[in-house]
Design a protein around this motif. Structure first.
Motif, PDB file in Angstrom:
ATOM      1  N   LYS A  10       0.825  -1.208   0.000  1.00  0.00           N
ATOM      2  CA  LYS A  10       0.000   0.000   0.000  1.00  0.00           C
ATOM      3  C   LYS A  10       0.858   1.257   0.000  1.00  0.00           C
ATOM      4  N   SER A  11       1.953   1.234   0.730  1.00  0.00           N
ATOM      5  CA  SER A  11       2.811   2.420   0.761  1.00  0.00           C
ATOM      6  C   SER A  11       3.499   2.645  -0.583  1.00  0.00           C
ATOM      7  N   VAL A  12       3.909   1.578  -1.244  1.00  0.00           N
ATOM      8  CA  VAL A  12       4.549   1.720  -2.558  1.00  0.00           C
ATOM      9  C   VAL A  12       3.546   2.238  -3.585  1.00  0.00           C
ATOM     10  N   VAL A  13       2.346   1.674  -3.602  1.00  0.00           N
ATOM     11  CA  VAL A  13       1.324   2.114  -4.551  1.00  0.00           C
ATOM     12  C   VAL A  13       0.946   3.566  -4.298  1.00  0.00           C
ATOM     13  N   THR A  14       0.791   3.938  -3.042  1.00  0.00           N
ATOM     14  CA  THR A  14       0.453   5.318  -2.703  1.00  0.00           C
ATOM     15  C   THR A  14       1.579   6.270  -3.103  1.00  0.00           C
ATOM     16  N   THR A  15       2.811   5.859  -2.906  1.00  0.00           N
ATOM     17  CA  THR A  15       3.952   6.680  -3.292  1.00  0.00           C
ATOM     18  C   THR A  15       3.988   6.895  -4.797  1.00  0.00           C
ATOM     19  N   PHE A  16       3.811   5.823  -5.565  1.00  0.00           N
ATOM     20  CA  PHE A  16       3.811   5.942  -7.019  1.00  0.00           C
ATOM     21  C   PHE A  16       2.659   6.817  -7.502  1.00  0.00           C
ATOM     22  N   PHE A  17       1.486   6.674  -6.904  1.00  0.00           N
ATOM     23  CA  PHE A  17       0.352   7.495  -7.286  1.00  0.00           C
ATOM     24  C   PHE A  17       0.618   8.968  -6.976  1.00  0.00           C
ATOM     25  N   GLY A  18       1.197   9.244  -5.820  1.00  0.00           N
ATOM     26  CA  GLY A  18       1.535  10.618  -5.458  1.00  0.00           C
ATOM     27  C   GLY A  18       2.583  11.208  -6.379  1.00  0.00           C
ATOM     28  N   LEU A  19       3.578  10.408  -6.746  1.00  0.00           N
ATOM     29  CA  LEU A  19       4.612  10.865  -7.674  1.00  0.00           C
ATOM     30  C   LEU A  19       4.004  11.174  -9.036  1.00  0.00           C
ATOM     31  N   PHE A  20       3.107  10.312  -9.492  1.00  0.00           N
ATOM     32  CA  PHE A  20       2.440  10.535 -10.773  1.00  0.00           C
ATOM     33  C   PHE A  20       1.632  11.832 -10.741  1.00  0.00           C
ATOM     34  N   CYS A  21       0.902  12.064  -9.674  1.00  0.00           N
ATOM     35  CA  CYS A  21       0.102  13.300  -9.546  1.00  0.00           C
ATOM     36  C   CYS A  21       1.008  14.524  -9.492  1.00  0.00           C
ATOM     37  N   TYR A  22       2.108  14.429  -8.767  1.00  0.00           N
ATOM     38  CA  TYR A  22       3.025  15.557  -8.660  1.00  0.00           C
ATOM     39  C   TYR A  22       3.666  15.885 -10.008  1.00  0.00           C
ATOM     40  N   GLN A  23       4.062  14.863 -10.755  1.00  0.00           N
ATOM     41  CA  GLN A  23       4.636  15.086 -12.081  1.00  0.00           C
ATOM     42  C   GLN A  23       3.600  15.710 -13.022  1.00  0.00           C
ATOM     43  N   GLY A  24       2.356  15.256 -12.926  1.00  0.00           N
ATOM     44  CA  GLY A  24       1.291  15.863 -13.724  1.00  0.00           C
ATOM     45  C   GLY A  24       1.092  17.326 -13.377  1.00  0.00           C
ATOM     46  N   TYR A  25       1.152  17.644 -12.091  1.00  0.00           N
ATOM     47  CA  TYR A  25       1.037  19.037 -11.654  1.00  0.00           C
ATOM     48  C   TYR A  25       2.197  19.874 -12.194  1.00  0.00           C
ATOM     49  N   GLN A  26       3.416  19.355 -12.102  1.00  0.00           N
ATOM     50  CA  GLN A  26       4.581  20.089 -12.599  1.00  0.00           C
ATOM     51  C   GLN A  26       4.480  20.331 -14.099  1.00  0.00           C
ATOM     52  N   LEU A  27       4.134  19.301 -14.841  1.00  0.00           N
ATOM     53  CA  LEU A  27       4.032  19.431 -16.282  1.00  0.00           C
ATOM     54  C   LEU A  27       2.926  20.405 -16.662  1.00  0.00           C
ATOM     55  N   GLY A  28       1.793  20.300 -16.016  1.00  0.00           N
ATOM     56  CA  GLY A  28       0.690  21.211 -16.301  1.00  0.00           C
ATOM     57  C   GLY A  28       1.027  22.651 -15.994  1.00  0.00           C
ATOM     58  N   SER A  29       1.701  22.886 -14.875  1.00  0.00           N
ATOM     59  CA  SER A  29       2.053  24.265 -14.521  1.00  0.00           C
ATOM     60  C   SER A  29       3.083  24.830 -15.497  1.00  0.00           C
ATOM     61  N   LYS A  30       4.012  24.017 -15.968  1.00  0.00           N
ATOM     62  CA  LYS A  30       4.995  24.493 -16.947  1.00  0.00           C
ATOM     63  C   LYS A  30       4.322  24.810 -18.279  1.00  0.00           C
ATOM     64  N   MET A  31       3.354  24.000 -18.653  1.00  0.00           N
ATOM     65  CA  MET A  31       2.645  24.262 -19.906  1.00  0.00           C
ATOM     66  C   MET A  31       1.844  25.553 -19.815  1.00  0.00           C
ATOM     67  N   ILE A  32       1.184  25.763 -18.694  1.00  0.00           N
ATOM     68  CA  ILE A  32       0.401  26.988 -18.520  1.00  0.00           C
ATOM     69  C   ILE A  32       1.327  28.196 -18.439  1.00  0.00           C
ATOM     70  N   GLU A  33       2.438  28.052 -17.755  1.00  0.00           N
ATOM     71  CA  GLU A  33       3.394  29.151 -17.645  1.00  0.00           C
ATOM     72  C   GLU A  33       3.958  29.514 -19.004  1.00  0.00           C
ATOM     73  N   GLY A  34       4.260  28.523 -19.826  1.00  0.00           N
ATOM     74  CA  GLY A  34       4.797  28.793 -21.158  1.00  0.00           C
ATOM     75  C   GLY A  34       3.784  29.460 -22.059  1.00  0.00           C
ATOM     76  N   ARG A  35       2.517  29.123 -21.884  1.00  0.00           N
ATOM     77  CA  ARG A  35       1.479  29.694 -22.745  1.00  0.00           C
ATOM     78  C   ARG A  35       1.161  31.131 -22.364  1.00  0.00           C
ATOM     79  N   THR A  36       1.179  31.432 -21.080  1.00  0.00           N
ATOM     80  CA  THR A  36       0.784  32.768 -20.627  1.00  0.00           C
ATOM     81  C   THR A  36       1.969  33.666 -20.322  1.00  0.00           C
ATOM     82  N   ALA A  37       3.192  33.153 -20.402  1.00  0.00           N
ATOM     83  CA  ALA A  37       4.400  33.921 -20.070  1.00  0.00           C
ATOM     84  C   ALA A  37       4.254  34.559 -18.704  1.00  0.00           C
TER      85      ALA A  37
END
Length: 106
Positions: free
Chosen positions: A13-40
């Motif tokens: 459970k801890s490994v699955v939760t860690t991987f899920f959290g990492l996936f969500c965090y990477q999605g957040y980082q990628l999304g914020s970079k995309m929005i930042e690049g679009r809006t400068a």
């Protein structure tokens, strides 16, 4: 249940939760970079001059040639073939001076 099964369940459970959290965090980082690049957003310097890409002219020339060929596609009156001894099509071949900035090679 034995103690090893409980430990394995908690570890799983801890490994699955860690991987899920990492996936969500990477999605957040990628999304914020995309929005930042679009809006400068903040932290970007808008006063910087953009440099002209060395192949920008070549890509624009390809776009123009594509548009020209696309408009001729349904026209049955244009000549799209060449005689064996006719070299006039070689005059239409783009030269580096036509599309590179400043008309010079790298």
């Amino acid at each position: 249940m034995s103690l090893t099964n409980k430990i394995a369940d908690v570890l799983h459970k801890s490994v699955v939760t860690t991987f899920f959290g990492l996936f969500c965090y990477q999605g957040y980082q990628l999304g914020s970079k995309m929005i930042e690049g679009r809006t400068a957003g903040p932290g970007t310097n808008t006063n910087q001059q953009q440099q002209q890409h060395p192949q920008e002219g070549f890509i624009q020339m390809l776009r123009e040639k594509y548009q020209e060929e696309y408009t001729k596609y349904f026209d049955t009156g244009h000549r799209d073939w060449y005689d064996k001894d006719d070299n006039s099509y070689l005059e239409k071949v783009p030269k580096p001076q036509d599309y590179q900035p400043g008309g010079k090679r790298n």
